[in-house]
Design a protein around this motif. Structure first.
Motif, PDB file in Angstrom:
ATOM      1  N   VAL A 199       0.879  -1.162   0.000  1.00 10.21           N
ATOM      2  CA  VAL A 199       0.000   0.000   0.000  1.00 10.21           C
ATOM      3  C   VAL A 199       0.919   1.215   0.000  1.00 10.21           C
ATOM      4  N   SER A 200       0.472   2.298  -0.591  1.00  8.57           N
ATOM      5  CA  SER A 200       1.354   3.444  -0.711  1.00  8.57           C
ATOM      6  C   SER A 200       0.581   4.753  -0.656  1.00  8.57           C
ATOM      7  N   HIS A 201       1.185   5.723   0.022  1.00  3.95           N
ATOM      8  CA  HIS A 201       0.589   7.057   0.073  1.00  3.95           C
ATOM      9  C   HIS A 201       0.634   7.747  -1.290  1.00  3.95           C
ATOM     10  N   THR A 202       1.522   7.320  -2.195  1.00  2.00           N
ATOM     11  CA  THR A 202       1.587   7.943  -3.523  1.00  2.00           C
ATOM     12  C   THR A 202       0.535   7.369  -4.473  1.00  2.00           C
ATOM     13  N   GLN A 203      -0.089   6.265  -4.082  1.00  2.84           N
ATOM     14  CA  GLN A 203      -1.132   5.608  -4.878  1.00  2.84           C
ATOM     15  C   GLN A 203      -2.333   5.346  -3.949  1.00  2.84           C
ATOM     16  N   PRO A 204      -2.953   6.372  -3.406  1.00  3.11           N
ATOM     17  CA  PRO A 204      -3.941   6.169  -2.348  1.00  3.11           C
ATOM     18  C   PRO A 204      -5.194   5.407  -2.765  1.00  3.11           C
ATOM     19  N   ASP A 205      -5.498   5.400  -4.043  1.00  4.12           N
ATOM     20  CA  ASP A 205      -6.724   4.730  -4.505  1.00  4.12           C
ATOM     21  C   ASP A 205      -6.473   3.310  -5.010  1.00  4.12           C
ATOM     22  N   LYS A 206      -5.234   2.816  -4.841  1.00  4.79           N
ATOM     23  CA  LYS A 206      -4.874   1.481  -5.338  1.00  4.79           C
ATOM     24  C   LYS A 206      -4.056   0.746  -4.292  1.00  4.79           C
ATOM     25  N   ILE A 207      -4.093  -0.589  -4.368  1.00  2.00           N
ATOM     26  CA  ILE A 207      -3.207  -1.433  -3.567  1.00  2.00           C
ATOM     27  C   ILE A 207      -2.656  -2.519  -4.486  1.00  2.00           C
ATOM     28  N   VAL A 208      -1.619  -3.183  -4.027  1.00  2.00           N
ATOM     29  CA  VAL A 208      -1.069  -4.307  -4.779  1.00  2.00           C
ATOM     30  C   VAL A 208      -1.414  -5.586  -4.023  1.00  2.00           C
ATOM     31  N   LEU A 209      -2.079  -6.492  -4.727  1.00  2.00           N
ATOM     32  CA  LEU A 209      -2.438  -7.786  -4.172  1.00  2.00           C
ATOM     33  C   LEU A 209      -1.647  -8.879  -4.858  1.00  2.00           C
ATOM     34  N   GLY A 210      -1.246  -9.873  -4.080  1.00  2.00           N
ATOM     35  CA  GLY A 210      -0.683 -11.104  -4.628  1.00  2.00           C
ATOM     36  C   GLY A 210      -1.804 -12.126  -4.687  1.00  2.00           C
ATOM     37  N   LEU A 211      -2.057 -12.683  -5.861  1.00  2.00           N
ATOM     38  CA  LEU A 211      -3.144 -13.648  -6.069  1.00  2.00           C
ATOM     39  C   LEU A 211      -2.596 -14.903  -6.734  1.00  2.00           C
ATOM     40  N   ASN A 212      -2.977 -16.062  -6.219  1.00  2.00           N
ATOM     41  CA  ASN A 212      -2.535 -17.318  -6.837  1.00  2.00           C
ATOM     42  C   ASN A 212      -3.651 -17.927  -7.679  1.00  2.00           C
ATOM     43  N   ASP A 213      -4.349 -17.104  -8.427  1.00  2.00           N
ATOM     44  CA  ASP A 213      -5.454 -17.584  -9.265  1.00  2.00           C
ATOM     45  C   ASP A 213      -4.987 -18.224 -10.569  1.00  2.00           C
ATOM     46  N   ARG A 214      -3.800 -17.914 -11.035  1.00  2.00           N
ATOM     47  CA  ARG A 214      -3.264 -18.520 -12.254  1.00  2.00           C
ATOM     48  C   ARG A 214      -2.595 -19.854 -11.939  1.00  2.00           C
ATOM     49  N   ASP A 215      -1.841 -19.888 -10.841  1.00  2.00           N
ATOM     50  CA  ASP A 215      -1.105 -21.083 -10.416  1.00  2.00           C
ATOM     51  C   ASP A 215      -1.114 -21.084  -8.896  1.00  2.00           C
ATOM     52  N   GLU A 216      -1.669 -22.118  -8.284  1.00  2.00           N
ATOM     53  CA  GLU A 216      -1.822 -22.114  -6.826  1.00  2.00           C
ATOM     54  C   GLU A 216      -0.499 -22.036  -6.065  1.00  2.00           C
ATOM     55  N   LYS A 217       0.626 -22.347  -6.727  1.00  2.00           N
ATOM     56  CA  LYS A 217       1.936 -22.300  -6.068  1.00  2.00           C
ATOM     57  C   LYS A 217       2.512 -20.891  -5.991  1.00  2.00           C
ATOM     58  N   TRP A 218       2.093 -19.992  -6.886  1.00  2.00           N
ATOM     59  CA  TRP A 218       2.742 -18.691  -7.013  1.00  2.00           C
ATOM     60  C   TRP A 218       1.712 -17.565  -7.011  1.00  2.00           C
ATOM     61  N   HIS A 219       2.066 -16.482  -6.315  1.00  2.00           N
ATOM     62  CA  HIS A 219       1.208 -15.302  -6.252  1.00  2.00           C
ATOM     63  C   HIS A 219       1.694 -14.260  -7.257  1.00  2.00           C
ATOM     64  N   ASP A 220       0.902 -14.033  -8.311  1.00  9.19           N
ATOM     65  CA  ASP A 220       1.181 -12.950  -9.246  1.00  9.19           C
ATOM     66  C   ASP A 220       0.779 -11.634  -8.584  1.00  9.19           C
ATOM     67  N   LEU A 221       1.451 -10.549  -8.940  1.00  8.80           N
ATOM     68  CA  LEU A 221       1.133  -9.236  -8.387  1.00  8.80           C
ATOM     69  C   LEU A 221       0.165  -8.497  -9.297  1.00  8.80           C
ATOM     70  N   HIS A 222      -0.854  -7.904  -8.684  1.00  9.37           N
ATOM     71  CA  HIS A 222      -1.864  -7.129  -9.407  1.00  9.37           C
ATOM     72  C   HIS A 222      -2.056  -5.789  -8.707  1.00  9.37           C
ATOM     73  N   VAL A 223      -2.104  -4.716  -9.483  1.00 10.24           N
ATOM     74  CA  VAL A 223      -2.520  -3.418  -8.950  1.00 10.24           C
ATOM     75  C   VAL A 223      -4.041  -3.399  -9.018  1.00 10.24           C
ATOM     76  N   VAL A 224      -4.680  -3.115  -7.875  1.00 11.15           N
ATOM     77  CA  VAL A 224      -6.134  -3.161  -7.791  1.00 11.15           C
ATOM     78  C   VAL A 224      -6.666  -1.785  -7.386  1.00 11.15           C
ATOM     79  N   GLU A 225      -7.615  -1.266  -8.172  1.00  7.90           N
ATOM     80  CA  GLU A 225      -8.296  -0.028  -7.816  1.00  7.90           C
ATOM     81  C   GLU A 225      -9.303  -0.348  -6.716  1.00  7.90           C
TER      82      GLU A 225
END
Length: 173
Positions: free
Chosen positions: A71-97
């Motif tokens: 989470v960042s004060h320079t991007q107050p309306d977004k966060i970065v989530l790690g999601l393992n929806d593509r491969d259960e072993k690995w969390h891809d990073l997504h910027v989420v509004e």
């Protein structure tokens, strides 16, 4: 109101396990929290909009484990989530509004246990476990990751990159 606790109100409808991990988003409008379903360890991220008490599921998928990566004060309306929806072993990073749930892939992950991002959501380092229980810190150069330093097994639980100085050129460990 901070000076009138009697005016406090409940902002979620949780009736199950309780909410153990939450924080204010930098937009000062949302509370973000993680919750699993009945102990399945598939944590979902939710955003409560305090202007209208609506709750948005930021994970938007079943049988997926969500990690709040940055989470960042320079991007107050977004966060970065790690999601393992593509491969259960690995969390891809997504910027989420936060307000819409719209997500954009930031970093596909096929081998790393974690990442270090700066306040502008640039991936700067990746963390790769070693066979002996240590960790290789890999610096991102262009689209590639190159060795930066190795953390010995005996130090791997207590040594980490904590962030960057104001210039973004020095790391804090």
């Amino acid at each position: 109101p901070a000076d009138d606790l009697a005016a406090a109100k409940v902002v979620t409808n949780d009736r199950k396990r309780g909410i153990r991990n939450f924080f204010w988003a930098y937009d000062n409008r949302h509370i973000i929290y993680l919750q699993d379903e009945g102990g399945d360890e598939n944590w979902r991220a939710y955003a409560v909009d305090l202007t209208n008490d609506s709750v948005r599921d930021l994970t938007q998928a079943d049988k997926v484990q969500t990690r709040i990566e940055e989470v960042s004060h320079t991007q107050p309306d977004k966060i970065v989530l790690g999601l393992n929806d593509r491969d259960e072993k690995w969390h891809d990073l997504h910027v989420v509004e936060i307000a819409t749930g719209k997500r954009t892939l930031l970093q596909k992950n096929e081998r790393f246990g974690g990442f270090v991002l700066d306040d502008d959501y640039n991936v700067r380092f990746a963390l790769e476990p070693t066979d002996d229980g240590g960790e290789k810190v890999m610096r991102k150069v262009g689209a590639n990751f190159v060795p930066y330093l190795t953390i010995a097994p005996e130090d791997s639980l207590t040594t980490a990159i904590m962030g960057f100085d104001a210039s973004g050129k020095k790391i804090r460990m």
